[in-house]
Motif scaffolding. Structure first.
Motif, PDB file in Angstrom:
ATOM      1  N   ILE A 141       0.781  -1.269   0.068  1.00  0.00           N
ATOM      2  CA  ILE A 141       0.090   0.000  -0.042  1.00  0.00           C
ATOM      3  C   ILE A 141       0.853   1.456   0.136  1.00  0.00           C
ATOM      4  O   ILE A 141       0.457   2.133  -0.688  1.00  0.00           O
ATOM      5  N   ASN A 178       1.920   1.746  -3.616  1.00  0.00           N
ATOM      6  CA  ASN A 178       0.789   2.235  -4.274  1.00  0.00           C
ATOM      7  C   ASN A 178       0.634   3.894  -3.956  1.00  0.00           C
ATOM      8  O   ASN A 178       0.410   4.601  -4.745  1.00  0.00           O
ATOM      9  N   LYS A 238      -7.485  -8.308  -2.310  1.00  0.00           N
ATOM     10  CA  LYS A 238      -8.693  -7.444  -2.415  1.00  0.00           C
ATOM     11  C   LYS A 238      -9.118  -6.875  -1.110  1.00  0.00           C
ATOM     12  O   LYS A 238      -9.570  -5.642  -1.357  1.00  0.00           O
ATOM     13  N   GLN A 239      -8.785  -7.512  -0.019  1.00  0.00           N
ATOM     14  CA  GLN A 239      -9.028  -7.115   1.297  1.00  0.00           C
ATOM     15  C   GLN A 239      -8.566  -5.557   1.362  1.00  0.00           C
ATOM     16  O   GLN A 239      -9.165  -4.746   2.115  1.00  0.00           O
ATOM     17  N   HIS A 240      -7.366  -5.664   0.974  1.00  0.00           N
ATOM     18  CA  HIS A 240      -6.553  -4.346   1.305  1.00  0.00           C
ATOM     19  C   HIS A 240      -6.904  -3.311  -0.105  1.00  0.00           C
ATOM     20  O   HIS A 240      -6.386  -2.113   0.265  1.00  0.00           O
ATOM     21  N   ASN A 241      -7.475  -3.772  -0.945  1.00  0.00           N
ATOM     22  CA  ASN A 241      -7.408  -2.881  -2.142  1.00  0.00           C
ATOM     23  C   ASN A 241      -6.292  -2.375  -2.677  1.00  0.00           C
ATOM     24  O   ASN A 241      -5.771  -1.294  -2.809  1.00  0.00           O
ATOM     25  N   THR A 271      -2.871  -2.901  -5.205  1.00  0.00           N
ATOM     26  CA  THR A 271      -2.380  -3.171  -6.446  1.00  0.00           C
ATOM     27  C   THR A 271      -0.745  -3.724  -6.213  1.00  0.00           C
ATOM     28  O   THR A 271       0.091  -3.132  -5.769  1.00  0.00           O
TER      29      THR A 271
END
Length: 322
Positions: A269, A272, A307-310, A312
């Motif tokens: 994250i 990102n 996906k849980q952490h949104n 990439t």
């Protein structure tokens, strides 16, 4: 989802590499197999290699400790950055502010001490938390002198009675890591009662030490947040932390910089947020603990976790060295 064996499979498209330390290169007692060789190969090919840790210790201290384990500047790395070093500069300029106290000066050091963090800053350590303007969360560990806690929670202490030494222990001064948060509950209760604001400079919830995952500052900070205590945090994944850590790489295009980490919420994250590419290590460290089934990665679990952490994730690799 393609899972690469190691950095060697993907490194040619990048000029600079930013490695998390614990769980990626460092296993708690020593470097993972082949990690130093991989770093040396990158340096020998003209790549820039940063080691960027959420460690609360100053960079010079961390460098001196790693040198004991044969990590050498300009052979294995270009620069080591710690969150402790970044925050020290911030504190030196008296920039710490809380909504409840815009000009705090006195702090109480909770758990493991970190004198160097506050050296040459305006902030004064107090021995009684009742006299403090704010609480600083040190590494949550139990000192060998705290016999009442040790006797009550010995089963929750990491390697208690065996090789208790860890990376930062000194001769005759032993601290125990904890496998659960329970041994800290009484101290947390005392702090919560004062409702003082809290400074946390390591958002990691756990870290791997001596083969086990142990409680770290992020877990303690989370307990305060749940109780409505004001917490100011620094470290990965905050964009401002990456901006300070990687400011010397501004001459390199962001798509040529690769962050390699084992934590989706912190390393990935963070990459990102800063706008650089990321590689998630899935056979060592925190993510491995979530998705590794024996020697194989549970792809469905891994996809769900991302996906849980949104997040990439640009690359998934088994280990730094294949």
């Amino acid at each position: 989802m393609q899972i690469y064996n190691s950095i060697s499979d993907i490194y040619k498209d990048f000029d600079a590499f930013v490695f998390d330390a614990n769980g990626v290169l460092w296993g708690g007692k020593d470097w993972f197999d082949g990690a130093l060789d991989t770093l040396q190969k990158l340096i020998s090919e003209g790549k820039i290699v940063y080691i960027f840790s959420n460690s609360t210790f100053r960079a010079d201290f961390t460098i001196s400790q790693y040198e004991k384990y044969n990590l050498k500047k300009d052979i294995h790395y270009t620069k080591i950055i710690t969150n402790g070093e970044i925050v020290h500069e911030f504190l030196k300029n008296k920039l710490l502010k809380f909504a409840s106290n815009p000009a705090p000066l006195k702090y109480y050091n909770l758990f493991y001490p970190n004198k160097a963090l506050f050296e040459n800053t305006p902030y004064e350590k107090v021995s009684d938390m009742n006299d403090a303007d704010f609480i600083y969360i040190g590494i949550p560990r139990i000192h060998s002198s705290q016999t009442d806690i040790i006797n009550k929670y010995s089963s929750m202490l990491n390697n208690f009675g065996g090789d208790t030494k860890t990376f930062f222990d000194k001769e005759g001064d032993v601290w125990y890591d904890c496998l659960e948060i329970t041994p800290f509950n009484e101290m947390l209760k005392r702090v919560k009662a004062l409702k003082l604001p809290v400074l946390n400079i390591n958002p990691d919830f756990t870290a791997k030490e001596n083969g086990a995952f142990v409680i770290r500052q992020g877990s303690i900070a989370n307990e305060f947040l749940k109780s409505g205590i004001e917490v100011v945090q620094f470290g990965k994944p905050l964009k401002i932390t990456f901006e300070n850590a990687l400011k010397d790489l501004s001459f390199i295009s962001k798509d040529r910089i690769l962050m390699i980490g084992d934590s989706i919420p912190n390393d990935i994250i963070g990459a990102n947020n800063y706008g650089i590419k990321s590689a998630l290590v899935c056979h060592t460290g925190l993510t491995a603990n979530e998705v590794l089934n024996g020697k194989e990665v549970d792809i469905c679990k891994l996809i769900d976790l991302i996906k849980q952490h949104n997040a990439t994730v640009d690359f998934v690799i088994k280990k730094v060295a294949g």
